[in-house]
Design a protein around this motif. Structure first.
Motif, PDB file in Angstrom:
ATOM      1  N   LEU A  67       6.843  -7.760   7.852  1.00 54.92           N
ATOM      2  CA  LEU A  67       6.497  -6.378   7.538  1.00 54.92           C
ATOM      3  C   LEU A  67       7.669  -5.750   6.803  1.00 54.92           C
ATOM      4  O   LEU A  67       8.823  -6.105   7.043  1.00 54.92           O
ATOM      5  CB  LEU A  67       6.213  -5.568   8.809  1.00 54.92           C
ATOM      6  CG  LEU A  67       5.098  -6.043   9.738  1.00 54.92           C
ATOM      7  CD1 LEU A  67       4.937  -5.065  10.892  1.00 54.92           C
ATOM      8  CD2 LEU A  67       3.790  -6.217   8.996  1.00 54.92           C
ATOM      9  N   CYS A  68       7.380  -4.812   5.923  1.00 55.56           N
ATOM     10  CA  CYS A  68       8.480  -4.138   5.238  1.00 55.56           C
ATOM     11  C   CYS A  68       8.095  -2.709   4.894  1.00 55.56           C
ATOM     12  O   CYS A  68       6.928  -2.395   4.663  1.00 55.56           O
ATOM     13  CB  CYS A  68       8.904  -4.890   3.974  1.00 55.56           C
ATOM     14  SG  CYS A  68       7.656  -4.993   2.677  1.00 55.56           S
ATOM     15  N   ALA A  69       9.095  -1.852   4.912  1.00 57.97           N
ATOM     16  CA  ALA A  69       8.971  -0.510   4.366  1.00 57.97           C
ATOM     17  C   ALA A  69       9.523  -0.571   2.950  1.00 57.97           C
ATOM     18  O   ALA A  69      10.618  -1.098   2.732  1.00 57.97           O
ATOM     19  CB  ALA A  69       9.763   0.483   5.210  1.00 57.97           C
ATOM     20  N   THR A  70       8.779  -0.069   1.975  1.00 62.45           N
ATOM     21  CA  THR A  70       9.203  -0.175   0.578  1.00 62.45           C
ATOM     22  C   THR A  70       9.633   1.153  -0.028  1.00 62.45           C
ATOM     23  O   THR A  70      10.372   1.169  -1.011  1.00 62.45           O
ATOM     24  CB  THR A  70       8.067  -0.751  -0.279  1.00 62.45           C
ATOM     25  OG1 THR A  70       6.912   0.113  -0.199  1.00 62.45           O
ATOM     26  CG2 THR A  70       7.685  -2.145   0.201  1.00 62.45           C
ATOM     27  N   TYR A  71       9.154   2.269   0.540  1.00 68.33           N
ATOM     28  CA  TYR A  71       9.487   3.582  -0.018  1.00 68.33           C
ATOM     29  C   TYR A  71       9.288   4.637   1.059  1.00 68.33           C
ATOM     30  O   TYR A  71       8.333   4.550   1.824  1.00 68.33           O
ATOM     31  CB  TYR A  71       8.582   3.887  -1.225  1.00 68.33           C
ATOM     32  CG  TYR A  71       8.848   5.230  -1.849  1.00 68.33           C
ATOM     33  CD1 TYR A  71       9.878   5.392  -2.774  1.00 68.33           C
ATOM     34  CD2 TYR A  71       8.093   6.350  -1.502  1.00 68.33           C
ATOM     35  CE1 TYR A  71      10.137   6.631  -3.334  1.00 68.33           C
ATOM     36  CE2 TYR A  71       8.348   7.588  -2.057  1.00 68.33           C
ATOM     37  CZ  TYR A  71       9.370   7.722  -2.972  1.00 68.33           C
ATOM     38  OH  TYR A  71       9.638   8.949  -3.529  1.00 68.33           O
ATOM     39  N   PRO A  72      10.171   5.626   1.159  1.00 69.34           N
ATOM     40  CA  PRO A  72      11.387   5.841   0.362  1.00 69.34           C
ATOM     41  C   PRO A  72      12.582   5.000   0.808  1.00 69.34           C
ATOM     42  O   PRO A  72      13.587   4.944   0.128  1.00 69.34           O
ATOM     43  CB  PRO A  72      11.668   7.327   0.580  1.00 69.34           C
ATOM     44  CG  PRO A  72      11.126   7.612   1.935  1.00 69.34           C
ATOM     45  CD  PRO A  72       9.916   6.748   2.090  1.00 69.34           C
ATOM     46  N   ILE A  73      12.462   4.353   1.981  1.00 73.14           N
ATOM     47  CA  ILE A  73      13.537   3.509   2.497  1.00 73.14           C
ATOM     48  C   ILE A  73      13.050   2.069   2.546  1.00 73.14           C
ATOM     49  O   ILE A  73      11.883   1.821   2.858  1.00 73.14           O
ATOM     50  CB  ILE A  73      13.952   3.954   3.914  1.00 73.14           C
ATOM     51  CG1 ILE A  73      14.408   5.408   3.913  1.00 73.14           C
ATOM     52  CG2 ILE A  73      15.069   3.077   4.458  1.00 73.14           C
ATOM     53  CD1 ILE A  73      14.676   5.955   5.302  1.00 73.14           C
ATOM     54  N   LEU A 114       0.839  -1.190   0.000  1.00 71.01           N
ATOM     55  CA  LEU A 114       0.000   0.000   0.000  1.00 71.01           C
ATOM     56  C   LEU A 114       0.876   1.241   0.000  1.00 71.01           C
ATOM     57  O   LEU A 114       2.013   1.233   0.473  1.00 71.01           O
ATOM     58  CB  LEU A 114      -0.954   0.006   1.193  1.00 71.01           C
ATOM     59  CG  LEU A 114      -0.364  -0.009   2.598  1.00 71.01           C
ATOM     60  CD1 LEU A 114      -0.229   1.408   3.129  1.00 71.01           C
ATOM     61  CD2 LEU A 114      -1.239  -0.821   3.533  1.00 71.01           C
ATOM     62  N   SER A 115       0.318   2.300  -0.554  1.00 70.30           N
ATOM     63  CA  SER A 115       0.998   3.586  -0.624  1.00 70.30           C
ATOM     64  C   SER A 115       0.082   4.640  -0.031  1.00 70.30           C
ATOM     65  O   SER A 115      -1.126   4.629  -0.278  1.00 70.30           O
ATOM     66  CB  SER A 115       1.334   3.924  -2.080  1.00 70.30           C
ATOM     67  OG  SER A 115       1.981   5.171  -2.176  1.00 70.30           O
ATOM     68  N   ALA A 116       0.646   5.544   0.767  1.00 72.84           N
ATOM     69  CA  ALA A 116      -0.176   6.542   1.450  1.00 72.84           C
ATOM     70  C   ALA A 116       0.627   7.816   1.663  1.00 72.84           C
ATOM     71  O   ALA A 116       1.835   7.867   1.412  1.00 72.84           O
ATOM     72  CB  ALA A 116      -0.679   5.991   2.782  1.00 72.84           C
ATOM     73  N   GLY A 168       5.517   4.004   1.293  1.00 67.33           N
ATOM     74  CA  GLY A 168       4.941   2.705   0.988  1.00 67.33           C
ATOM     75  C   GLY A 168       5.377   1.664   1.998  1.00 67.33           C
ATOM     76  O   GLY A 168       6.511   1.683   2.474  1.00 67.33           O
ATOM     77  N   ILE A 169       4.468   0.768   2.341  1.00 67.27           N
ATOM     78  CA  ILE A 169       4.772  -0.341   3.239  1.00 67.27           C
ATOM     79  C   ILE A 169       4.158  -1.610   2.671  1.00 67.27           C
ATOM     80  O   ILE A 169       3.308  -1.564   1.773  1.00 67.27           O
ATOM     81  CB  ILE A 169       4.248  -0.101   4.672  1.00 67.27           C
ATOM     82  CG1 ILE A 169       2.726   0.124   4.661  1.00 67.27           C
ATOM     83  CG2 ILE A 169       4.961   1.065   5.318  1.00 67.27           C
ATOM     84  CD1 ILE A 169       2.132   0.297   6.050  1.00 67.27           C
ATOM     85  N   GLY A 170       4.582  -2.747   3.184  1.00 66.37           N
ATOM     86  CA  GLY A 170       4.070  -4.013   2.690  1.00 66.37           C
ATOM     87  C   GLY A 170       4.018  -5.065   3.772  1.00 66.37           C
ATOM     88  O   GLY A 170       4.678  -4.952   4.814  1.00 66.37           O
TER      89      GLY A 170
END
Length: 333
Positions: free
Chosen positions: A221-227, A181-183, A199-201
């Motif tokens: 869990l993961c952070a995808t953007y910006p890190i 998801l992006s927010a 973004g997180i996943g």
């Protein structure tokens, strides 16, 4: 270079479906989120509001070998295996008769290499380097030839927003799933800042169930953007995922459970919570969660360890307010 070595091992097994075995040219994935992750881990860049819009190419930052090694071990352990895997693949390919070598044809399968989805090729490669199971190969393939659109269960812009629309697409599916998801952050106000997109996943190995309790056997869990960050299970609790929506058969609930999707934490105090309308996502500090590892999922998420002592910590202020809510508080601005 590491991605090229990983791709070269996969290339002999993938054909483009065109005459002569030639397919579309392979494009390099965007790995800026990985570079920024390494710089933040080493302290070369602060994990704060400045990471939004941060340009990797013009920053002139660097990390030591020791700092880089520490980041690889903790975040993308698969990166250290790229060279050995490349050598092994070269040996295997030299021993196999090209006429008998089996390949996976992509001619009759729809792949999207335009990075139009949240699962870009760069993010797919990052996840493949972080997980240590059979899904690693699946994400590695997606980082080379793009996402297989037949694997897409739900997309809000295509299927509509909301938990009921989501459930109609995933009900009955019992396999592994990656939820991205992006927010935008709202900085504690009603207005969102379009320049602070993140973004997180969540990667789960269980299907979706409509329950009013947490369930699941394993997840990440993961952070995808910006890190980019990957948070593994801590092993302390098993509140992997939560999916609860109203059904046609309604029953009386003395204490209604929240409607939405959640991951980690506990009911009412979830690590990640997506509301029923899919219009708001709440990401709480890792202090509320014993299921997944500690770590921030979005930039500038305050770390309680950064406070000098208990008297200065948000936990102490919250405990004081609970014990004496009428006590005056001095707030410095």
């Amino acid at each position: 270079m590491c991605w090229v070595m990983a791709w070269s091992g996969l290339a002999p097994r993938v054909s483009g479906g065109e005459e002569g075995g030639k397919g579309e040219p392979v494009l390099l994935p965007d790995v800026s989120h990985l570079v920024l992750s390494a710089l933040v881990s080493a302290g070369a860049v602060a994990d704060d509001e400045g990471v939004w819009g941060w340009e990797v190419s013009g920053a002139g930052k660097g990390v030591s070998v020791q700092e880089f090694t520490s980041w690889v071990i903790s975040t993308v352990p698969g990166l250290g295996n790229c060279l050995s895997r490349y050598v092994q693949d070269r040996f295997r390919s030299s021993e196999v008769d090209p006429a008998k070598e089996s390949s996976v044809s992509t001619g009759n399968t729809t792949f999207d290499t335009s990075d139009a989805y949240l699962l870009t090729r760069g993010r797919a490669w990052s996840i493949s380097l972080s997980v240590r199971n059979t899904l690693s190969e699946k994400f590695l393939s997606a980082s080379v030839i793009g996402m297989d659109t037949e694997d897409l269960l739900y997309r809000s812009s295509l299927h509509g927003k909301g938990l009921s629309r989501f459930w109609s697409c995933v009900e009955g599916y019992k396999g592994p799933a990656l939820i991205l998801l992006s927010a935008f952050s709202n900085s504690g106000s009603e207005n969102v800042d379009a320049g602070r997109k993140w973004g997180i996943g969540v990667l789960t190995e269980d299907g979706f169930e409509n329950k009013d309790t947490f369930y699941g056997s394993s997840g990440f869990l993961c952070a995808t953007y910006p890190i980019f960050r990957m948070l593994l299970p801590s092993g302390k609790e098993k509140n992997i995922m939560y999916c609860h929506l109203h059904t046609q058969l309604k029953t009386y609930e003395a204490t209604p459970k929240p409607l939405g999707l959640a991951f980690g934490g506990s009911i009412g105090n979830e690590r990640i919570f997506i509301d029923e309308d899919f219009s708001k996502v709440t990401v709480r500090h890792h202090a509320v969660d014993k299921t997944y590892q500690n770590g921030s999922l979005i930039p500038n998420q305050i770390d309680l360890a950064a406070f000098g002592n208990w008297e200065d910590s948000p936990e102490k202020m919250m405990m004081d307010m609970v014990s004496d809510p009428n006590k005056a508080r001095r707030e410095e601005r």
